[in-house]
Motif scaffolding. Structure first.
Motif, PDB file in Angstrom:
ATOM      1  N   MET A 223       0.831  -1.208   0.000  1.00  0.00           N
ATOM      2  CA  MET A 223       0.000   0.000   0.000  1.00  0.00           C
ATOM      3  C   MET A 223       0.863   1.254   0.000  1.00  0.00           C
ATOM      4  O   MET A 223       0.563   2.225  -0.709  1.00  0.00           O
ATOM      5  CB  MET A 223      -0.931  -0.006   1.215  1.00  0.00           C
ATOM      6  N   THR A 226       2.094   1.858  -3.481  1.00  0.00           N
ATOM      7  CA  THR A 226       1.060   2.414  -4.357  1.00  0.00           C
ATOM      8  C   THR A 226       0.890   3.904  -4.121  1.00  0.00           C
ATOM      9  O   THR A 226       0.805   4.698  -5.066  1.00  0.00           O
ATOM     10  CB  THR A 226      -0.280   1.684  -4.130  1.00  0.00           C
ATOM     11  N   LEU A 247      -7.116   4.212  -7.447  1.00  0.00           N
ATOM     12  CA  LEU A 247      -7.963   4.113  -6.255  1.00  0.00           C
ATOM     13  C   LEU A 247      -8.497   2.698  -6.095  1.00  0.00           C
ATOM     14  O   LEU A 247      -8.576   2.164  -4.991  1.00  0.00           O
ATOM     15  CB  LEU A 247      -9.119   5.115  -6.359  1.00  0.00           C
ATOM     16  N   ARG A 248      -8.862   2.084  -7.227  1.00  0.00           N
ATOM     17  CA  ARG A 248      -9.370   0.716  -7.179  1.00  0.00           C
ATOM     18  C   ARG A 248      -8.291  -0.248  -6.677  1.00  0.00           C
ATOM     19  O   ARG A 248      -8.555  -1.103  -5.828  1.00  0.00           O
ATOM     20  CB  ARG A 248      -9.863   0.302  -8.562  1.00  0.00           C
ATOM     21  N   PHE A 250      -5.643   0.515  -4.843  1.00  0.00           N
ATOM     22  CA  PHE A 250      -5.380   0.793  -3.433  1.00  0.00           C
ATOM     23  C   PHE A 250      -6.506   0.264  -2.556  1.00  0.00           C
ATOM     24  O   PHE A 250      -6.268  -0.289  -1.474  1.00  0.00           O
ATOM     25  CB  PHE A 250      -5.217   2.301  -3.218  1.00  0.00           C
ATOM     26  N   GLY A 251      -7.750   0.430  -3.022  1.00  0.00           N
ATOM     27  CA  GLY A 251      -8.898  -0.044  -2.258  1.00  0.00           C
ATOM     28  C   GLY A 251      -8.878  -1.544  -2.060  1.00  0.00           C
ATOM     29  O   GLY A 251      -9.210  -2.051  -0.982  1.00  0.00           O
ATOM     30  N   GLN A 252      -8.462  -2.278  -3.092  1.00  0.00           N
ATOM     31  CA  GLN A 252      -8.380  -3.741  -2.976  1.00  0.00           C
ATOM     32  C   GLN A 252      -7.324  -4.138  -1.941  1.00  0.00           C
ATOM     33  O   GLN A 252      -7.549  -5.017  -1.107  1.00  0.00           O
ATOM     34  CB  GLN A 252      -8.049  -4.349  -4.339  1.00  0.00           C
ATOM     35  N   GLN A 253      -6.154  -3.464  -2.005  1.00  0.00           N
ATOM     36  CA  GLN A 253      -5.111  -3.766  -1.027  1.00  0.00           C
ATOM     37  C   GLN A 253      -5.567  -3.398   0.378  1.00  0.00           C
ATOM     38  O   GLN A 253      -5.321  -4.138   1.347  1.00  0.00           O
ATOM     39  CB  GLN A 253      -3.838  -2.996  -1.383  1.00  0.00           C
ATOM     40  N   ASN A 254      -6.250  -2.273   0.505  1.00  0.00           N
ATOM     41  CA  ASN A 254      -6.720  -1.809   1.814  1.00  0.00           C
ATOM     42  C   ASN A 254      -7.746  -2.769   2.391  1.00  0.00           C
ATOM     43  O   ASN A 254      -7.740  -3.067   3.591  1.00  0.00           O
ATOM     44  CB  ASN A 254      -7.309  -0.405   1.666  1.00  0.00           C
ATOM     45  N   SER A 255      -8.649  -3.261   1.539  1.00  0.00           N
ATOM     46  CA  SER A 255      -9.675  -4.202   1.998  1.00  0.00           C
ATOM     47  C   SER A 255      -9.044  -5.512   2.466  1.00  0.00           C
ATOM     48  O   SER A 255      -9.433  -6.076   3.492  1.00  0.00           O
ATOM     49  CB  SER A 255     -10.676  -4.475   0.869  1.00  0.00           C
TER      50      SER A 255
END
Length: 614
Positions: A223, A226, A247-248, A250-255
């Motif tokens: 993350m 990224t 954003l997509r 990063f969002g996948q990694q964050n989730s």
């Protein structure tokens, strides 16, 4: 199979021991303060062992027996009121002393941990700067930032909040179990009956917690990469409307990181609650058997109370193990990531017998040099090139011919696979890297400016330069005029990477930096690429002044600029195909002559197309 609350600790123990051995030189420097903190901790353990005894005196001497004077050795006969008062005061004194020792050990160890890990972070950052370009070309900058900031921070926090408290807990546990066996060995054995169940339950969760912790640290590094990549290229991201895509990602990694965090918390909480239940079972067994002993008058009520208090305090470290092992697993993962960098040996480094370089005259030779970024595929093939002191050499050729690679070898950013590069007849590895690079000035195609004042950006080339010397260097670079036109002049702070300046202005600052350095060798790597005509002329005028009397190597695609050099070298596929002066190469009628004619026709056509008809 893993073991109890210490199961995960045992899994991580080899890694933690390796980390400790690797960082021992840092710890040894703080041995005085660490020894004092350890002494305070040991004293605190002894004081904690005294805590239940005033309660025993109160129960056995006052509450159970009829009120009567109590004989205390060394103090004579005390009334019941005096005994109660003495017990109350002793409780305050014992707790106060324990608090004082706990404060001293906690602060002492925290200071030691912060000093040690601050030094480690500094050395890690310095080591990253020494690692070769072959490492940095494949590493992700955000991942490295995560190791310097996040992993060292994680290690420091865990040392302060888990490792040192666990050390104290171990000492307390050993001391109290020893006292329990001295007081009543049957009760002590009974208290340990649930321990095997605790070990089995902990072993079921230990490996899973450790593995989840490793995945968390790795995902957090991804993350960080990224974010760093996005922010460093925000202009491109916005220009190409890539915000949603990044954003997509990063969002996948964050989730995924959220899921791992929740899983880790769930496993740790399950382990802690299992420990709570088993401690309750152990306490119940001791209460049951101990009460029977009291009723048979084989044990005093005060002794049972002391025993139960010890048992509660002895199992407190076991509860801490369940809480701390997850943190130690994270520390193990973070420490391994730090060691992975620190243990990497730079491909290019000072040899043991390297010496500081003398002042160079500027005689440069490439002798049968072979080099490839991939050793199986040579990029330069038997390169021969000689540059005389003070000579201005232009290196030209098609993209991918190896022009910039020559400059990287001269700076010793890489070492040749075979052959050698010499300055004044000496191999470059004979000299220390610092003394070599300090005598070479560089102006690149894309020069990095830092988020600092323009004065500081120029003065980075020579920190001891006076303000007047900085301005003289800027004047030589044709930068003084635009700098003085800024609101704060030389004290104007530029944005990160110098984005608040135009490309031409950034290049002129880079030229000023090189001028201030005053080195015998000068490297110019496409310094005018991407500039408009006006800025290009200003930069070339500055470079003309800068190169006078110095050995300079000028890599360029612009043959109009190359034509002014003393020697022109035409590279193709890693070899010198043609060499000579501009007139000699035109007379030769080879690749250089054909390329020069092509560029001249293109420039003439461009000038004609932009001409205004009369």
């Amino acid at each position: 199979m893993g073991s109890g609350p210490t199961g995960q600790l045992r899994q991580a123990l080899p890694s933690l021991l390796r980390i400790t051995r690797r960082f021992w030189p840092y710890i040894r420097k703080e041995r005085g303060l660490a020894g004092g903190a350890l002494g305070a901790m040991l004293l605190g353990v002894f004081i904690r062992l005294l805590e239940p005894w005033p309660l025993k005196v109160l129960v056995d001497s006052v509450l159970i027996r009829p009120p009567q004077p109590v004989t205390v050795p060394g103090f004579g006969t005390l009334s019941t009121s005096a005994v109660i008062a003495a017990v109350a005061v002793s409780v305050v004194i014992i707790v106060g002393l324990r608090a004082l020792t706990a404060y001293a050990s906690t602060v002492g160890f925290a200071v030691v941990a912060n000093r040690v890990l601050t030094a480690i972070r500094t050395d890690l950052y310095a080591h990253l700067q020494r690692l070769s370009l072959s490492f940095h070309s494949t590493a992700r900058s955000g991942e490295l930032t995560s190791r310097v900031i996040g992993d060292v921070g994680m290690l420091r926090d865990v040392v302060v909040t888990a490792a040192l408290p666990m050390l104290g807990s171990v000492l307390i546990l050993v001391g109290m179990i020893a006292v329990l066996f001295v007081m009543r060995w049957e009760l002590a054995l009974l208290a340990l009956v649930p321990l095997p169940i605790l070990l089995i339950r902990s072993s079921q969760l230990s490996n899973r917690i450790r593995e989840v912790s490793r995945k968390q640290r790795k995902r957090e590094g991804a993350m960080a990469s990224t974010v760093t990549e996005t922010m460093s290229a925000i202009k491109v991201v916005q220009a190409l409307s890539l915000e949603a895509a990044f954003l997509r990602a990063f969002g996948q990694q964050n989730s995924k990181n959220l899921k791992e965090s929740a899983k880790s918390a769930r496993l740790s909480a399950g382990l802690e609650r299992s420990v709570d239940v088993l401690i309750a079972v152990s306490t119940a067994l001791v209460m049951w058997f101990g009460a029977r002993l009291v009723l048979r008058q084989e044990l005093s009520p005060g002794d049972l109370l002391v025993f139960l208090t010890y048992l509660k305090n002895a199992f407190k470290p076991v509860q801490d193990f369940a809480k701390y092992t997850g943190r130690l697993a994270k520390a193990s993962a973070a420490g391994e990531r730090i060691l992975e960098v620190l243990d990497r040996v730079p491909d290019v480094r000072d040899l043991p017998d390297a010496v500081p370089a003398p002042v160079f005259r500027g005689h440069v030779r490439f002798e049968n040099v072979h080099f490839g970024y991939d050793r199986k595929r040579p990029f330069l093939r038997g390169l021969h090139l000689e540059i005389q002191p003070g000579q201005q050499v232009a290196v030209v050729g098609m993209s991918g011919a190896g022009k910039s690679t020559i400059l990287a070898l001269l700076l010793r950013l890489y070492d040749p696979t075979s052959g050698r590069v010499t300055i004044d007849g000496h191999d470059l590895p004979e000299y220390t890297l610092e003394s070599l690079r300090s005598q070479i000035s560089v102006v690149l195609q894309e020069n990095l400016l830092f988020a600092a004042s323009l004065h500081d950006n120029i003065a980075y080339a020579r920190p001891d330069a006076t303000r007047q010397e900085v301005r003289e260097a800027a004047q030589l670079a044709n930068a003084d005029e635009f700098i003085m036109a800024l609101p704060d002049g030389y004290d104007t702070v530029v944005g990160e990477r110098g984005q608040t300046l135009s490309g031409g202005q950034r290049q002129r600052i880079a030229v000023a930096r090189a001028a201030l350095r005053r080195t015998p060798l000068l490297i110019l790597d496409e310094p005018t690429n991407g500039l408009d005509r006006e800025n290009e002329q200003l930069v070339m005028q500055a470079l003309s002044e800068l190169t006078r009397g110095r050995t300079s190597i000028f890599v360029t695609h612009n043959l109009q600029h190359a034509s002014q050099a003393d020697l022109i070298v035409y590279l193709e596929e890693g070899r010198v195909l043609e060499r000579g002066s501009h007139s000699e190469l035109l007379a030769l009628g080879g690749r250089y002559a054909a390329l020069y004619r092509s560029q001249s026709e293109a420039i003439a056509w461009e000038d004609e197309s932009h001409a205004v008809p009369r």
